[in-house]
Design a protein around this motif. Sequence first.
Motif, short mmCIF file in Angstrom:
data_model
loop_
_atom_site.label_atom_id
_atom_site.label_comp_id
_atom_site.label_asym_id
_atom_site.label_seq_id
_atom_site.Cartn_x
_atom_site.Cartn_y
_atom_site.Cartn_z
N PHE A 30 14.96 39.14 21.16
CA PHE A 30 14.09 40.31 21.10
C PHE A 30 14.16 40.99 19.74
CE2 PHE A 30 12.86 39.62 25.24
CZ PHE A 30 12.10 40.65 25.76
N LYS A 31 15.34 41.02 19.14
CA LYS A 31 15.48 41.58 17.80
C LYS A 31 14.67 40.77 16.80
CE LYS A 31 18.99 42.87 14.39
NZ LYS A 31 19.09 41.88 13.33
N SER A 34 10.95 41.35 17.35
CA SER A 34 10.60 42.67 16.82
C SER A 34 10.48 42.64 15.30
CB SER A 34 11.66 43.69 17.26
OG SER A 34 11.35 44.97 16.76
N GLU A 35 11.41 41.95 14.63
CA GLU A 35 11.35 41.83 13.16
C GLU A 35 10.09 41.09 12.72
OE1 GLU A 35 14.99 39.88 12.15
OE2 GLU A 35 16.20 41.70 12.39
N TYR A 37 7.26 40.93 14.36
CA TYR A 37 6.14 41.86 14.56
C TYR A 37 6.07 42.88 13.41
CZ TYR A 37 4.28 40.66 19.18
OH TYR A 37 3.64 40.04 20.23
N GLN A 38 7.22 43.36 12.96
CA GLN A 38 7.23 44.30 11.85
C GLN A 38 6.69 43.64 10.58
OE1 GLN A 38 7.84 47.57 12.06
NE2 GLN A 38 8.15 47.24 14.25
N ALA A 48 2.85 47.41 15.40
CA ALA A 48 3.70 46.48 16.15
C ALA A 48 3.91 47.01 17.57
CB ALA A 48 5.04 46.31 15.44
N THR A 50 5.65 47.77 21.23
CA THR A 50 6.99 48.09 21.70
C THR A 50 7.38 47.04 22.73
OG1 THR A 50 6.58 50.43 21.37
CG2 THR A 50 8.41 49.84 22.82
N LEU A 51 8.50 46.41 22.51
CA LEU A 51 8.95 45.36 23.43
C LEU A 51 9.67 45.99 24.62
CD1 LEU A 51 10.35 42.75 20.88
CD2 LEU A 51 8.09 42.84 21.94
#
Length: 149
Positions: A30-31, A34-35, A37-38, A48, A50-51
Motif C-alpha cells: 500500500f505504501k 501510494s507513492e 499515485y503521488q 491521488a 486515498t487508499l
Amino acid sequence: MSNAITLARLPDDVEPVLLSNTYQNGVTIFKSISELYQDLDGLFDFGAPTLPAITQCPSNYLNRAAYLWLNQLFNQLQDVLNDLISRFNSYGIVGAPNYTDTPQINLWQPKTLGFADYKININNNWQSIEDKLNGCYLYIAPYLKEGVS
C-alpha cells in the motif's frame, strides 16, 4: 520518485509467521502504491486517491477469522493494484518491449481452511505483486527525470 520493492517470502514453517508476513507485506504494498499515485499526480495533477486502510488480522491464531481476513486482504490488494494499473494504462505509461497496456493482476485467494498450500501460493502472490509494482516504477521513471517532456 519511488523505489522498487521487495516483499518478504514465507518460510517453510508458515504457521507462526503467516499473519504477520501478510500484514507487513500488505503495508509495504500500500505504501508503494501510494507513492506511485503521488508520482502520477505530480505528472498529471489528477489528485491521488486515498487508499483504504489495511487492518490487522482480528485473530492471533490460524482459524476461520484468519482465513476470512486473508481473503479480504488479498481481494483488497488485488483491487487497489488493478486500479493503479488501470490509471497507468489510461495515461499510456506502459513498458517495453511492445508498449501495450499492462495486464491486470489476479491474485490467489484461499479456498479452504487448510493451510497446506498457502506458502507456495502466497509467495507466488508476492512475486506477482513485486513484478507489477516494479514494472510500474520502471515505466514511470523516464517521466520523472528533469528535462524530460
